[in-house]
Design a protein around this motif. Sequence first.
Motif, PDB file in Angstrom:
ATOM      1  N   LEU A 235       3.396  -2.287   0.634  1.00 50.74           N
ATOM      2  CA  LEU A 235       4.738  -2.235   0.058  1.00 50.74           C
ATOM      3  C   LEU A 235       5.542  -1.193   0.827  1.00 50.74           C
ATOM      4  O   LEU A 235       5.008  -0.153   1.231  1.00 50.74           O
TER       5      LEU A 235
ATOM      6  N   THR B 183       9.624  -9.244  -4.211  1.00 52.95           N
ATOM      7  CA  THR B 183      10.123  -7.869  -4.118  1.00 52.95           C
ATOM      8  C   THR B 183      10.326  -7.295  -5.516  1.00 52.95           C
ATOM      9  O   THR B 183      10.958  -7.920  -6.367  1.00 52.95           O
TER      10      THR B 183
ATOM     11  N   PRO C 134       7.239  -6.349  -0.138  1.00 48.52           N
ATOM     12  CA  PRO C 134       5.864  -6.600   0.310  1.00 48.52           C
ATOM     13  C   PRO C 134       5.766  -7.008   1.775  1.00 48.52           C
ATOM     14  O   PRO C 134       6.612  -7.739   2.292  1.00 48.52           O
TER      15      PRO C 134
ATOM     16  N   LEU D 154      10.815  -2.462  -3.743  1.00 45.91           N
ATOM     17  CA  LEU D 154       9.499  -2.353  -3.130  1.00 45.91           C
ATOM     18  C   LEU D 154       9.204  -3.692  -2.474  1.00 45.91           C
ATOM     19  O   LEU D 154       8.948  -4.686  -3.155  1.00 45.91           O
TER      20      LEU D 154
ATOM     21  N   TRP E 119      -0.374  -1.365  -1.062  1.00 48.86           N
ATOM     22  CA  TRP E 119       0.489  -1.630  -2.232  1.00 48.86           C
ATOM     23  C   TRP E 119       0.260  -0.658  -3.381  1.00 48.86           C
ATOM     24  O   TRP E 119       1.217  -0.242  -4.043  1.00 48.86           O
TER      25      TRP E 119
ATOM     26  N   ALA F 221       2.264   2.755  -3.109  1.00 54.01           N
ATOM     27  CA  ALA F 221       3.710   2.623  -2.853  1.00 54.01           C
ATOM     28  C   ALA F 221       4.473   3.897  -3.193  1.00 54.01           C
ATOM     29  O   ALA F 221       5.549   4.147  -2.652  1.00 54.01           O
TER      30      ALA F 221
END
Length: 409
Positions: free
Chosen positions: A209, A230, A253, A251, A280, A283
């Motif tokens: 992310l 997102t 991906p 955030l 991820w 993040a």
Amino acid sequence: MTDVSSATAIGAASFQIGEPILRVLGERLGEVAADTVEAVTAEVPEYAGALGGAGSMGPNIEAAVQMALGGFLKLAGGARDADPSTPLGPTIEGAYALGRGEARGGRSMDALLAAYRVGARVAWRKLAQAAADAGLPATTMAKFAELLFAYIDELSAASVAGHADELSTSGRVLERYRERLGRHLLAGAPHDVLLAAAERAEWTPPGSLTAVLLPPVQARGALASLGAATLQVGEELPGLDQAGQPFTLLLVPDVDGPGRRHLLRVLAGRHAVVGPARPWAEARSSYERAARTVPLARTRTADPVDSDHYLADLVLGADPAARADLRARVLEPLGVLPSATQERLAETLISWLLHQGRREEVAAELHVHAQTVRYRMGQLRGLYGDRLTDPRFVRELILALPARGEAGS
């Protein structure tokens, strides 16, 4: 309650089928419903698996079709009292529920509307044949057709409304779950909590992310280009001063590597700050980097800011008090001079170090004559002595003194 202003109710008010014909049509409902389901299965591919085969929904759908046609015959026969249980209310409610079910199943309305069209055609052909066999006058047949197709139109409209309502409701629910997932990521929640939140949000964890901070008014347009996966988090972002400029966090991906260049192109024309790509579940690290870059990158340009371009500034600004102490120590030999002279010599010293002693380049940067640079460096060597050749001390000077034009200088 039955809507007496509906096209079907208005049509039925001026049209009634006699009891003998209604009885014949009622006896044929099971056959008509079965033929309708068979035709839909054959002509609408999306329903082939759902309506046919062992364990399918076919019997339930056939019963629903039979109930809908039964409601139509009651209406055509004059059953139009105010009781919501007869005859239009239940079928409209059933059609509405059918539309919601299609949305929950992840299907568009295209297949259901096609099924309605096929069903209307088959039902009309079968009912018209039965009505003609029972003696319905040809002069009345057109009115019968008009009433049937108005009825099917109302069922279609109810299903469309149900589909739209379900999408709206489920969309809001998913949006809340995804916002909550984003909050968990920013809080650094345990991995099992993140996985459970992702499952509730119907969100498949990506490889990485990347945090993007940008004004809320620009977030919607960016989301349209970045894809449904997102995550968006707005308002009260932790550790970010939003007094002068509110931010929304996206955030995004899997935009590491070459994808980062694509992300920056998508954000062109927006006041965005982009953090690094991180696994991820980490993040939060990307968000914190982007948040620390915001005060360094306050600019009026409408280009996205890549936090990777501010790594040195971020490192130097990690402990401002320590840097201030280091600056005071390395500039101590200049303390005997007037403040203006101290500033000129400090500026010349850092430029000399960064340009590796190339006098002409230092002079060009400072907009002074090369002889001036030579004179100032003579003063500095007199004050610092051999320390200007000590690698450790030179490193401290470069870390402590802001370069010309450096943020915060």
